[in-house]
Design a protein around this motif. Sequence first.
Motif, PDB file in Angstrom:
ATOM      1  N   TRP A  12       0.531  -1.580   2.113  1.00 28.33           N
ATOM      2  CA  TRP A  12       0.622  -1.135   3.527  1.00 28.33           C
ATOM      3  C   TRP A  12      -1.516  -1.571   4.044  1.00 28.33           C
ATOM      4  O   TRP A  12      -1.325  -2.077   5.204  1.00 28.33           O
ATOM      5  CB  TRP A  12       0.951   0.492   3.594  1.00 28.33           C
ATOM      6  CG  TRP A  12       1.317   0.752   5.226  1.00 28.33           C
ATOM      7  CD1 TRP A  12       0.329   0.697   6.710  1.00 28.33           C
ATOM      8  CD2 TRP A  12       1.597   2.171   5.279  1.00 28.33           C
ATOM      9  NE1 TRP A  12       0.209   0.938   7.069  1.00 28.33           N
ATOM     10  CE2 TRP A  12       1.542   2.136   6.569  1.00 28.33           C
ATOM     11  CE3 TRP A  12       2.325   2.793   5.260  1.00 28.33           C
ATOM     12  CZ2 TRP A  12       2.407   2.874   7.763  1.00 28.33           C
ATOM     13  CZ3 TRP A  12       3.135   4.066   5.345  1.00 28.33           C
ATOM     14  CH2 TRP A  12       2.433   4.104   7.212  1.00 28.33           C
ATOM     15  N   ALA A  16      -2.961  -4.019   6.753  1.00 25.21           N
ATOM     16  CA  ALA A  16      -3.515  -3.178   8.127  1.00 25.21           C
ATOM     17  C   ALA A  16      -4.792  -3.972   8.064  1.00 25.21           C
ATOM     18  O   ALA A  16      -5.225  -4.566   9.638  1.00 25.21           O
ATOM     19  CB  ALA A  16      -3.288  -1.788   7.733  1.00 25.21           C
ATOM     20  N   PRO A 109       6.071  -0.198   7.897  1.00 25.86           N
ATOM     21  CA  PRO A 109       5.213  -0.790   8.396  1.00 25.86           C
ATOM     22  C   PRO A 109       4.570  -2.540   7.292  1.00 25.86           C
ATOM     23  O   PRO A 109       4.585  -1.859   6.605  1.00 25.86           O
ATOM     24  CB  PRO A 109       3.554  -0.535   9.015  1.00 25.86           C
ATOM     25  CG  PRO A 109       3.917   0.944   8.926  1.00 25.86           C
ATOM     26  CD  PRO A 109       5.755   1.152   7.728  1.00 25.86           C
ATOM     27  N   GLY A 110       4.680  -3.042   7.896  1.00 30.89           N
ATOM     28  CA  GLY A 110       4.600  -4.578   7.273  1.00 30.89           C
ATOM     29  C   GLY A 110       5.046  -4.989   6.158  1.00 30.89           C
ATOM     30  O   GLY A 110       6.859  -4.560   6.110  1.00 30.89           O
TER      31      GLY A 110
END
Length: 254
Positions: A12, A16, A109-110
Amino acid sequence: CLGAVIPAAALWALYAAVFAASPLGAWALNVLVLYLTMGVRQFSHFFTDIHLALRMGETDRARSLVGEWCGRPIEVAGTKEIARLAIEQALIHSYRYVFAVIVWFVLLPGPSGALLYRLACVLDERWRVAGTEGFGRFARRAGEAIDWLPQRLTAVCFAVVGNFEDALYCWRTQAAGWADAGSGILLASGAGALGVRLGMRDEGNGASSDRPELGIGEVADVDVMQGTIGLVWRTLVLLLLLIALTGIAGWVGT
């Protein structure tokens, strides 16, 4: 936590950082992780070979392939039962190696969700085989929690792309009778969506308490295997369409 949660959190953070530097690079990272965590060949290879063997009348070879796929010897099984076992394995493995990975990819996320799910599955399988009581019990319960939402979303997708009413009816009335409740949801919905019956045993082979009848209609046979492939691909297209719509909605909102 060390084997699954921390690597997912690290990915993660990496995603980012890459996204801040280059959105295109972050997209490439997503593609790479999905390629490594998804396994279409985990079910398509076996399923295709079994289907071909049954079409060619090579029952012994098909039986051997099903046993290898299921991880246990299949000694007494006719053509119809081999086809049913293959269909059941295809529905479960398509969920475990494709649909669940996609759902968790969307939820977190991701690519961290895809990695978290795959590592959780690996740890569950390894500790179950090793017989590690404490770690195995925790991994099994964690796996059940992680599977709760994706299993139900996949079952809904089976219903949407198949026979909707029958899929929901079978899910509601039959899934709880299966030994593994999560697999029961997938198999009952899949059987209802296909309009066939799964589970049970061939006449004369005895009954099995952990394999109750699932679905409605005719007993699944070799002819239904092609329809199973269609169901899996339609479900995949539906999930990808939902991902695209979610991404577009987020982009428009931004």
